[in-house]
Design a protein around this motif. Structure first.
Motif, PDB file in Angstrom:
ATOM      1  N   SER A 123       0.783  -1.233  -0.069  1.00 18.07           N
ATOM      2  CA  SER A 123       0.098  -0.130   0.084  1.00 18.07           C
ATOM      3  C   SER A 123       0.841   1.296  -0.097  1.00 18.07           C
ATOM      4  CB  SER A 123      -0.890   0.059   1.188  1.00 18.07           C
ATOM      5  OG  SER A 123      -0.092   0.355   2.511  1.00 18.07           O
ATOM      6  N   ARG A 124       2.277   0.978   0.021  1.00 19.04           N
ATOM      7  CA  ARG A 124       3.242   1.988   0.038  1.00 19.04           C
ATOM      8  C   ARG A 124       3.064   3.062   1.219  1.00 19.04           C
ATOM      9  NH1 ARG A 124       4.562   3.751  -5.056  1.00 19.04           N
ATOM     10  NH2 ARG A 124       6.290   4.533  -4.172  1.00 19.04           N
ATOM     11  N   SER A 125       2.677   2.250   2.339  1.00 20.24           N
ATOM     12  CA  SER A 125       2.509   3.184   3.683  1.00 20.24           C
ATOM     13  C   SER A 125       3.796   3.034   4.428  1.00 20.24           C
ATOM     14  CB  SER A 125       1.625   2.332   4.677  1.00 20.24           C
ATOM     15  OG  SER A 125       0.272   2.315   4.141  1.00 20.24           O
ATOM     16  N   LEU A 126       4.775   2.109   4.182  1.00 21.26           N
ATOM     17  CA  LEU A 126       6.111   2.065   4.404  1.00 21.26           C
ATOM     18  C   LEU A 126       7.117   2.072   3.400  1.00 21.26           C
ATOM     19  CD1 LEU A 126       5.859  -1.021   6.985  1.00 21.26           C
ATOM     20  CD2 LEU A 126       6.138   1.344   7.764  1.00 21.26           C
ATOM     21  N   SER A 127       8.227   2.510   3.721  1.00 19.53           N
ATOM     22  CA  SER A 127       9.155   2.394   2.560  1.00 19.53           C
ATOM     23  C   SER A 127      10.610   1.700   3.373  1.00 19.53           C
ATOM     24  CB  SER A 127       9.635   3.583   2.125  1.00 19.53           C
ATOM     25  OG  SER A 127      10.485   4.415   3.009  1.00 19.53           O
ATOM     26  N   VAL A 128      11.163   0.719   2.473  1.00 16.07           N
ATOM     27  CA  VAL A 128      12.225   0.046   3.106  1.00 16.07           C
ATOM     28  C   VAL A 128      13.211   0.308   1.941  1.00 16.07           C
ATOM     29  CG1 VAL A 128      11.096  -1.631   4.325  1.00 16.07           C
ATOM     30  CG2 VAL A 128      11.314  -2.106   2.009  1.00 16.07           C
ATOM     31  N   THR A 129      14.720   0.323   2.802  1.00 20.30           N
ATOM     32  CA  THR A 129      15.932   0.498   1.766  1.00 20.30           C
ATOM     33  C   THR A 129      16.903  -0.178   2.399  1.00 20.30           C
ATOM     34  OG1 THR A 129      16.366   2.537   3.271  1.00 20.30           O
ATOM     35  CG2 THR A 129      15.186   2.909   1.090  1.00 20.30           C
TER      36      THR A 129
ATOM     37  N   GLY B 206      10.363  10.569  -6.388  1.00 20.17           N
ATOM     38  CA  GLY B 206       8.869  10.340  -5.954  1.00 20.17           C
ATOM     39  C   GLY B 206       8.461   8.835  -6.621  1.00 20.17           C
ATOM     40  N   ASP B 207       8.987   8.351  -7.263  1.00 18.98           N
ATOM     41  CA  ASP B 207       8.662   6.896  -7.798  1.00 18.98           C
ATOM     42  C   ASP B 207       9.571   6.053  -6.703  1.00 18.98           C
ATOM     43  OD1 ASP B 207       7.419   8.055  -9.663  1.00 18.98           O
ATOM     44  OD2 ASP B 207       8.667   7.502 -11.580  1.00 18.98           O
ATOM     45  N   MET B 208       9.140   4.777  -6.599  1.00 18.38           N
ATOM     46  CA  MET B 208       9.705   3.679  -5.925  1.00 18.38           C
ATOM     47  C   MET B 208      10.052   2.801  -6.915  1.00 18.38           C
ATOM     48  SD  MET B 208       9.525   0.539  -4.394  1.00 18.38           S
ATOM     49  CE  MET B 208       7.973  -0.211  -3.714  1.00 18.38           C
ATOM     50  N   VAL B 209      11.412   2.675  -7.090  1.00 20.60           N
ATOM     51  CA  VAL B 209      12.024   1.367  -8.016  1.00 20.60           C
ATOM     52  C   VAL B 209      12.435   0.411  -7.334  1.00 20.60           C
ATOM     53  CG1 VAL B 209      13.897   1.186  -9.773  1.00 20.60           C
ATOM     54  CG2 VAL B 209      12.896   3.552  -9.382  1.00 20.60           C
ATOM     55  N   SER B 210      12.017  -0.729  -7.934  1.00 16.50           N
ATOM     56  CA  SER B 210      12.383  -2.034  -7.309  1.00 16.50           C
ATOM     57  C   SER B 210      13.405  -2.721  -8.296  1.00 16.50           C
ATOM     58  CB  SER B 210      11.105  -3.140  -6.995  1.00 16.50           C
ATOM     59  OG  SER B 210      10.381  -3.346  -8.142  1.00 16.50           O
ATOM     60  N   GLU B 211      14.231  -3.411  -7.701  1.00 17.30           N
ATOM     61  CA  GLU B 211      15.436  -3.959  -8.617  1.00 17.30           C
ATOM     62  C   GLU B 211      15.659  -5.241  -7.842  1.00 17.30           C
ATOM     63  OE1 GLU B 211      18.058   0.014  -9.126  1.00 17.30           O
ATOM     64  OE2 GLU B 211      18.806  -1.503  -7.683  1.00 17.30           O
ATOM     65  N   LEU B 212      16.159  -6.257  -8.910  1.00 18.87           N
ATOM     66  CA  LEU B 212      16.445  -7.638  -8.393  1.00 18.87           C
ATOM     67  C   LEU B 212      17.701  -7.957  -9.120  1.00 18.87           C
ATOM     68  CD1 LEU B 212      15.508 -10.357  -6.991  1.00 18.87           C
ATOM     69  CD2 LEU B 212      14.479 -11.185  -9.202  1.00 18.87           C
ATOM     70  N   GLY B 213      18.746  -8.435  -8.538  1.00 19.06           N
ATOM     71  CA  GLY B 213      19.887  -8.514  -9.140  1.00 19.06           C
ATOM     72  C   GLY B 213      20.567  -7.767  -9.760  1.00 19.06           C
ATOM     73  N   GLY B 214      20.355  -6.422  -9.640  1.00 23.15           N
ATOM     74  CA  GLY B 214      20.878  -5.253 -10.384  1.00 23.15           C
ATOM     75  C   GLY B 214      19.709  -4.774 -11.476  1.00 23.15           C
ATOM     76  N   PHE B 215      18.979  -5.602 -11.768  1.00 27.15           N
ATOM     77  CA  PHE B 215      17.879  -5.128 -12.963  1.00 27.15           C
ATOM     78  C   PHE B 215      16.816  -4.376 -12.347  1.00 27.15           C
ATOM     79  CE2 PHE B 215      20.070  -9.045 -14.483  1.00 27.15           C
ATOM     80  CZ  PHE B 215      20.542  -8.827 -15.806  1.00 27.15           C
ATOM     81  N   THR B 216      16.344  -3.624 -13.047  1.00 27.57           N
ATOM     82  CA  THR B 216      15.125  -2.651 -12.686  1.00 27.57           C
ATOM     83  C   THR B 216      13.938  -3.613 -13.152  1.00 27.57           C
ATOM     84  OG1 THR B 216      15.947  -0.536 -12.933  1.00 27.57           O
ATOM     85  CG2 THR B 216      13.567  -0.555 -12.842  1.00 27.57           C
ATOM     86  N   ILE B 217      12.918  -3.993 -11.895  1.00 27.02           N
ATOM     87  CA  ILE B 217      11.902  -4.825 -12.185  1.00 27.02           C
ATOM     88  C   ILE B 217      10.693  -3.929 -12.404  1.00 27.02           C
ATOM     89  CG2 ILE B 217      10.668  -6.705 -11.045  1.00 27.02           C
ATOM     90  CD1 ILE B 217      13.169  -7.586 -12.223  1.00 27.02           C
ATOM     91  N   ASN B 218      10.699  -2.916 -11.712  1.00 29.84           N
ATOM     92  CA  ASN B 218       9.337  -2.094 -11.815  1.00 29.84           C
ATOM     93  C   ASN B 218       9.646  -0.625 -11.299  1.00 29.84           C
ATOM     94  OD1 ASN B 218       6.654  -1.427 -12.077  1.00 29.84           O
ATOM     95  ND2 ASN B 218       5.775  -3.342 -11.328  1.00 29.84           N
ATOM     96  N   ARG B 219       8.693   0.011 -11.631  1.00 27.71           N
ATOM     97  CA  ARG B 219       8.716   1.652 -11.173  1.00 27.71           C
ATOM     98  C   ARG B 219       7.391   1.984 -10.638  1.00 27.71           C
ATOM     99  NH1 ARG B 219      11.546   6.840 -11.703  1.00 27.71           N
ATOM    100  NH2 ARG B 219      13.368   5.558 -12.839  1.00 27.71           N
ATOM    101  N   PHE B 220       7.208   2.127  -9.390  1.00 26.86           N
ATOM    102  CA  PHE B 220       5.812   2.500  -9.100  1.00 26.86           C
ATOM    103  C   PHE B 220       5.855   4.056  -8.671  1.00 26.86           C
ATOM    104  CE2 PHE B 220       6.833  -1.764  -7.444  1.00 26.86           C
ATOM    105  CZ  PHE B 220       5.813  -2.610  -8.122  1.00 26.86           C
ATOM    106  N   GLY B 221       4.592   4.684  -9.406  1.00 29.84           N
ATOM    107  CA  GLY B 221       4.237   6.119  -9.060  1.00 29.84           C
ATOM    108  C   GLY B 221       4.062   6.424  -7.651  1.00 29.84           C
ATOM    109  N   LYS B 222       3.994   7.477  -7.332  1.00 30.80           N
ATOM    110  CA  LYS B 222       3.693   7.813  -5.769  1.00 30.80           C
ATOM    111  C   LYS B 222       2.038   7.317  -5.565  1.00 30.80           C
ATOM    112  CE  LYS B 222       3.228  11.969  -2.803  1.00 30.80           C
ATOM    113  NZ  LYS B 222       3.982  11.251  -1.817  1.00 30.80           N
ATOM    114  N   ASN B 223       2.177   6.473  -4.419  1.00 38.56           N
ATOM    115  CA  ASN B 223       0.841   6.177  -4.057  1.00 38.56           C
ATOM    116  C   ASN B 223       0.341   4.666  -4.822  1.00 38.56           C
ATOM    117  OD1 ASN B 223       0.897   7.721  -1.995  1.00 38.56           O
ATOM    118  ND2 ASN B 223      -0.442   9.205  -3.091  1.00 38.56           N
ATOM    119  N   GLU B 224       0.968   4.175  -6.164  1.00 34.67           N
ATOM    120  CA  GLU B 224       0.654   3.428  -6.663  1.00 34.67           C
ATOM    121  C   GLU B 224       0.976   2.015  -5.978  1.00 34.67           C
ATOM    122  OE1 GLU B 224       1.452   1.290 -10.942  1.00 34.67           O
ATOM    123  OE2 GLU B 224       2.825   2.817 -10.491  1.00 34.67           O
TER     124      GLU B 224
END
Lengths: 180, 325
Positions: A123-129, B206-224
């Motif tokens: 839900s994007r309520s938390l962020s983890v890094t 503002g986006d959250m980028v997820s990566e796996l093994g150095g590859f970008t898997i997804n980019r989620f917009g704010k609140n997506e």
């Protein structure tokens, strides 16, 4: 764990309970050494109540974990191997191996395992890094240890332990409603 | 139908029992099961205690030993099978035929279930496992329609268990190499799909980028709503658009097909999620327990709220009704 919530309640998007402004002001202006002393006492008591807390971490106990509650000018660093907890103002907080940021109420609910961390992430309520393997290990360790903050910390209130626990239970119930 | 529930920790096991599980599946804290995540799973002593706790409340325990044995290290799996049998597991969930043979030989009275990881999805394959190793139940891959499940049920001589809710694997389970391709580790051999050691999240404008093994898997917009960084649910740049190549971040929910599954002869419904917290287990198990005893009209109300706990905050009936065909 009883989750007495109706589907309708859950479908209504709510947001985490805000921390009362006077409390935010007090926390943000109290000298850091005093905050550190209080947090230390809470941390030590939690460890006494749950001596196996970090067993599931294995080698990840050597990692440094950061917790940053939104809305408060505080950041916490936990080093399970020591074990120790350090408190910083946000701008002075050191880099950690893994970190989580979110509303304080949500972080406390996660600590007790009363909400699902993955769902909060979706839900994007938390962020983890940082080091996700270490963070996952900590999440699983906390989830299994059975924290009950009102009960665990009541002893710190001395002769007021019973009313403290009752009040804390009420606050927690209200806070969890906001997370539903 | 039985409700089979996940437990990644003893605490989650207790929650599942209290929430109304008929049986609980769990694994040891090593590479012998397909949820070999840090901090998760059971020591030998924890497993013994959990099985005893479940038995005292009439709840069965299925121990998942559903990875494939590493050549030269078979003893790890053999010991796990011996220990699970000695601990009193109701059934062992196995994927590797060599391990099935070991269990059938060394522990002939031990009930044996075929894991989804075995990827047995036709009558010939299933009946071979039943006849060769005495398998009593098959956990079906999530790639069949309800009609195909019904047809299979008529041709096989063992019970069928299907995934009803939770994470949706859209690949040929036990044979998928996407995670291996990117990280060198897979659910089949090491018990980890998209291991956390190779996952990173970062903020980018503002986006959250997820990566796996150095590859970008997804980019989620704010609140997506977000999902796990698995390759099969990645969003990729294809031609002139960014799109999901295989599947969206989404979870499985087939409770709308409950009556059809029951009529098809399905014996048990499985909830995915050993990697999830005890709060998830408590809520999903109790909701599905209520849904199972509710009328078809009342069922959606019991399940609707679970969408909020799901990957991408959305659910699908997936292959159970292949709308894309």
């Amino acid at each position: 764990m009883k989750l007495d919530r109706t589907g309708e309640d859950l479908l209504n998007q709510k947001r985490p309970m805000d921390i009362p402004r006077p409390l935010v002001f007090a926390v943000n202006t109290t000298p850091l050494p005093i905050v550190q002393k209080i947090v230390d006492a809470v941390f030590r008591r939690a460890l006494r109540q749950h001596p196996n807390l970090f067993d599931r971490l294995g080698s990840y106990a050597e990692k440094r974990f950061g917790f940053s509650p939104t809305g408060l000018d505080l950041a916490f660093e936990i080093h399970p191997a020591t074990p120790s907890i350090s408190v910083y103002r946000k701008r002075q907080a050191p880099d950690t191996d893994a970190a989580v940021t979110g509303p304080l109420v949500m972080l406390l609910a996660l600590l007790e395992g009363r909400i699902d961390g993955d769902a909060m992430f979706f839900s994007r309520s938390l962020s983890v890094t940082g080091d996700m393997e270490a963070m996952l290990a900590l999440r699983n360790a906390l989830d299994d240890c059975g924290f009950d903050l009102p009960k665990d910390l009541a002893g710190l209130a001395g002769p007021f332990a019973v009313p403290f626990q009752e009040l804390a239970n009420r606050v927690r119930s209200r806070a969890l409603e906001g997370l539903a | 139908m039985e409700l089979i529930c996940p437990a990644g920790t003893p605490a989650a096991y207790r929650e599942a029992v209290q929430a109304g599980a008929d049986a609980i599946y769990c694994g040891f804290r090593d590479e012998t099961n397909a949820r070999n995540f840090p901090g998760l799973n059971f020591t030998r002593d924890e497993m013994k205690a959990a099985i005893a706790f479940g038995r005292s409340r009439g709840v069965d325990t299925y121990v998942a030993l559903n990875t494939f044995m590493r050549a030269g290290a078979e003893d790890i799996w053999y010991r796990a099978a011996d220990d699970a049998a000695a601990a009193g597991a109701t059934a062992l969930i196995l994927a590797d035929m060599a391990l099935m043979d070991y269990v059938a030989t060394k522990h002939p009275d031990q009930r044996l279930h075929v894991s989804v990881q075995a990827s047995a999805s036709n009558a010939v394959a299933v009946n071979f496992l039943v006849e060769s190793f005495g398998a009593k139940r098959l956990v079906l891959p999530r790639v069949l329609t309800v009609a195909e499940i019904a047809a299979l049920a008529r041709k096989v001589s063992c019970e069928l268990e299907v995934f009803a809710f939770g994470g949706l694997c859209v690949m040929a389970e036990g044979r998928c190499s996407l995670s291996s391709y990117v990280t060198g580790k897979s659910p089949n051999m090491q018990g980890v799909c998209s291991p956390a050691s190779h996952v990173r999240y970062r903020e980018d404008g503002g986006d959250m980028v997820s990566e796996l093994g150095g590859f970008t898997i997804n980019r989620f917009g704010k609140n997506e709503p977000a999902g796990y960084p698995t390759l099969c649910k990645g969003r990729f740049h294809i031609a002139d658009s960014d799109a999901y190549a295989f599947e969206d971040p989404v979870s499985l929910d087939v409770m709308d097909h409950l009556d059809a599954l029951r009529a098809a002869g399905v014996k048990a419904l499985k909830i995915e999620g050993r990697q999830r917290g005890k709060a998830y287990v408590a809520e999903v198990v109790s909701s599905l327990r209520r849904a199972l005893s509710a009328s078809p009209q009342a069922r959606p109300a019991h399940v609707a709220q679970l969408r909020k706990l799901s990957e991408g905050q959305q659910t699908t009936s997936g292959a159970y009704e292949k709308k894309w065909r």
